[in-house]
Scaffold this motif. Structure first.
Motif, PDB file in Angstrom:
ATOM      1  N   ILE A   1      -7.437  -0.873   6.552  1.00  0.00           N
ATOM      2  CA  ILE A   1      -6.256  -0.009   6.689  1.00  0.00           C
ATOM      3  C   ILE A   1      -5.209  -0.712   7.542  1.00  0.00           C
ATOM      4  O   ILE A   1      -5.429  -0.979   8.721  1.00  0.00           O
ATOM      5  CB  ILE A   1      -6.646   1.365   7.272  1.00  0.00           C
TER       6      ILE A   1
ATOM      7  N   TYR B   1       0.854  -1.186   0.000  1.00  0.00           N
ATOM      8  CA  TYR B   1       0.000   0.000   0.000  1.00  0.00           C
ATOM      9  C   TYR B   1       0.886   1.229   0.000  1.00  0.00           C
ATOM     10  O   TYR B   1       1.746   1.370   0.875  1.00  0.00           O
ATOM     11  CB  TYR B   1      -0.930  -0.013   1.218  1.00  0.00           C
TER      12      TYR B   1
ATOM     13  N   ASP C   1      -7.571   2.338  -0.704  1.00  0.00           N
ATOM     14  CA  ASP C   1      -6.559   1.888   0.246  1.00  0.00           C
ATOM     15  C   ASP C   1      -5.139   2.012  -0.295  1.00  0.00           C
ATOM     16  O   ASP C   1      -4.180   1.760   0.435  1.00  0.00           O
ATOM     17  CB  ASP C   1      -6.824   0.445   0.680  1.00  0.00           C
TER      18      ASP C   1
ATOM     19  N   PRO D   1     -12.327   0.614   3.559  1.00  0.00           N
ATOM     20  CA  PRO D   1     -11.058  -0.030   3.240  1.00  0.00           C
ATOM     21  C   PRO D   1     -10.492  -0.732   4.473  1.00  0.00           C
ATOM     22  O   PRO D   1     -10.835  -0.399   5.603  1.00  0.00           O
ATOM     23  CB  PRO D   1     -10.171   1.147   2.846  1.00  0.00           C
TER      24      PRO D   1
END
Lengths: 174, 457
Positions: free
Chosen positions: A131, A36, B210, A129
């Motif tokens: 995280i 990410y 994300d 999302p």
């Protein structure tokens, strides 16, 4: 969302460290769940072994559909359903259908592609999302490793991540 | 792998870290509105309401309230329409064409330029809509719906209908392009948010982003393909707008030079408007490190080039009128330059042809004040260009008994004011609640830390 999944989360400061880390981690037989990053890191998809996105094919298909629909619509309306002579043109005058044909092609192609992108990437209004680290949208690169999918213990993974340049290593449960 | 030439100047100055980028942009979204912003917003809301009165009267009493007459049936409304659409060309040009050409300096300005594009197109759409007289029926005139619902099918041979399709497609695609770019930045704001309300709002807007590598990969492909689609689209829009005129048989309109000439003019005025807005935003938000003199100079060069293309087009028009030997055409141009509207023609010539030539001087194109003033001068010139094309071609009809002049009423002016109010209200709201610079893309071109880490190894 499944519960009780354990992740080892490595945090990286810099994109070039992340890139070499991905290579190292994958090299030591560890499956990376996903990385990410706050911005698109070039070359990361290759390092992670992702194939080229086929979304442009979707765009092309939607575009072709748009062209066909637009021309069929105009030919039907102007030439078949209610033919009228306007400015001495043919009922089915293809040149004067080009602008609208082009616009509908672009419209369908763009909307179709973006719709596809939202669906396959699971992006939707108020989507929640997962995280791994809140700083991954600010200035940190995050590498998540699923413990269940790897035979190595969390201590071994910690060592590999540390060795490859992670500045911080956390565990995260979902 | 990307190769960045070491010769190139840095795009972002001030040795910013990634976190600095997030902070510099997000803090304006997070802070309470400052008094300067409130004053500016109040001013544009004032324009919106005062102009709204003119709009309401027009809707109630009809477009007879305008200064139009039998001879000059198109005037300020179409002038304003073409002017706003033209302004609405810069954003997508910056984000699409410059993306395809890998011009990385676009990353600091594309967000605000795209926002400006969308708002300008909204203002543009207002004018043809109210010019229909009964906008609530315009659904039947623009959208192809079955005969039993309305009148006949819409006329696909008409450039006015092409225009409807072109502009609504342009608006939709620009909006989508803009929003796709906003999603990662909304996620940044969401993750920084400390209060519940902004967490909920930006959480909703960020679509559950994300930042996964796979999503970024798709995001980049989507951006590239959208840029590929938007490039011919942005060129098609003003081409089709020019066909509203070029496919007619009015002297001064009936020319094949119109499409490229209009497109160049649109880019010219669009960049000028981007500069006008960006110079102010840069100052108010202290974004000097992101929008550097280098950015401003590059945009000025584009203005200079497109301004020169416009100048060549004006001269070509004059030459073709003479060379064609058509007396109507010759008269139309003679009348433009020396007839009763000479002042409009010469304002156009001065503002559009002469003023951008000043940018040949490096001192002028790197001076903030000169840029700011010239960017406004350019847009005044571009408004006059459309006024000259439209009104001077119409006001001398084929029969001298139908010759007429056009003078605007307060309702013409009021609606123009309304469009300014609308534009600035939207732009100020954007500047307050949205990230004005594309943080993710700026971070991607920052590359400041990479060198340091490389040295540590």
């Amino acid at each position: 969302m499944e519960s009780g999944k354990n992740f080892i989360v490595g945090i990286f400061d810099d994109e070039s460290v992340l890139l070499s880390a991905v290579k190292k981690v994958r090299g030591s037989d560890v499956k990376i769940h996903e990385c990410y990053t706050p911005y698109p890191v070039h070359g990361l998809d290759d390092e992670l072994g992702y194939k080229r996105s086929r979304i442009s094919i979707a765009a092309f298909m939607f575009g072709i559909t748009g062209t066909c629909l637009a021309f069929l619509m105009m030919i039907y309306m102007m030439g078949i359903d209610w033919p009228m002579i306007i400015g001495g043109k043919d009922h089915i005058a293809i040149p004067s259908f080009v602008p609208v044909g082009f616009e509908v092609t672009v419209l369908l192609s763009a909307l179709g592609m973006v719709g596809t992108f939202f669906v396959i990437s699971n992006l939707k209004p108020y989507g929640k999302p997962r995280i791994y680290d809140i700083r991954s949208t600010d200035d940190k690169h995050v590498m998540a490793i699923d413990l269940a999918k790897n035979s190595k213990s969390s201590d071994e993974l910690n060592a590999i991540l540390k060795d490859s340049g992670a500045v911080e290593i956390n565990e995260k449960k979902f | 792998m990307e190769v960045t030439s070491p010769v190139r100047e840095v795009l972002v100055t001030g040795n910013k870290t990634y976190h600095d980028v997030s902070h510099d942009i997000c803090r304006h979204v997070e802070a309470k509105p400052n008094p300067k912003w409130m004053a500016a917003m109040a001013l544009s809301l004032g324009a919106l309401f005062v102009g709204g009165y003119a709009l309401a009267i027009t809707l109630w009493d009809g477009i007879g309230m305008w200064g139009l007459n039998k001879t000059v049936g198109w005037a300020w409304d179409i002038t304003n329409f073409v002017w706003w659409v033209g302004i609405g060309h810069a954003g997508t040009l910056i984000s699409a064409v410059l993306l395809l050409f890998r011009q990385k300096w676009r990353t600091s300005i594309n967000r605000a330029a795209e926002a400006m594009t969308i708002f300008a197109v909204i203002c543009a759409l207002l004018f043809p809509l109210i010019h229909t007289g009964r906008p609530w029926l315009s659904f039947y005139w623009f959208v192809p719906i079955p005969n039993t619902w309305g009148s006949l099918w819409v006329n696909f041979h008409s450039p006015l209908l092409w225009d409807f399709f072109a502009i609504s497609t342009y608006f939709t695609v620009s909006l989508v392009f803009w929003y796709i770019g906003l999603i990662p930045d909304f996620a940044t704001i969401r993750d920084r948010a400390t209060n519940k309300i902004s967490k909920a709002i930006y959480g909703g807007l960020s679509f559950g982003w994300d930042g996964a590598a796979k999503t970024w990969q798709r995001y980049e492909t989507v951006s590239l393909v959208l840029a590929g689609l938007a490039t011919p689209l942005v060129l098609s829009v003003h081409t089709i707008v020019s066909m509203d005129f070029a496919t007619s048989v009015i002297p001064g309109w009936h020319t094949t030079i119109f499409p490229p000439y209009f497109v160049a003019g649109a880019i010219f005025s669009g960049f000028a408007m981007v500069l006008t807005l960006m110079l102010v935003t840069r100052k108010v938000y202290n974004l000097e490190d992101y929008i550097t003199i280098n950015h401003i100079e590059l945009m000025n060069i584009i203005i200079m080039i497109t301004g020169s293309i416009v100048g060549v087009a004006y001269i070509t028009e004059l030459f073709m009128a003479w060379y064609s030997g058509v007396q109507y055409e010759q008269y139309a141009f003679l009348n433009r330059a020396t007839g009763p509207y000479w002042w409009a023609y010469w304002s156009m010539m001065t503002c559009n042809v002469i003023s951008p030539q000043l940018f040949w001087f490096k001192k002028i194109r790197t001076s903030l004040w000169a840029t700011f003033i010239l960017s406004i001068v350019v847009n005044i010139g571009m408004w006059f260009e459309r006024f000259v094309i439209i009104v001077t071609s119409l006001h001398r009809d084929y029969l001298p008994s139908s010759w007429a002049m056009f003078s605007p009423t307060i309702y013409d002016m009021g609606i123009y004011l309304f469009s300014f109010g609308l534009f600035f209200t939207l732009f100020f709201s954007f500047a307050k609640f949205f990230p004005v610079i594309n943080m993710a893309e700026v971070k991607a071109v920052l590359k400041s830390s990479s060198g340091e880490i490389e040295n540590k190894k």
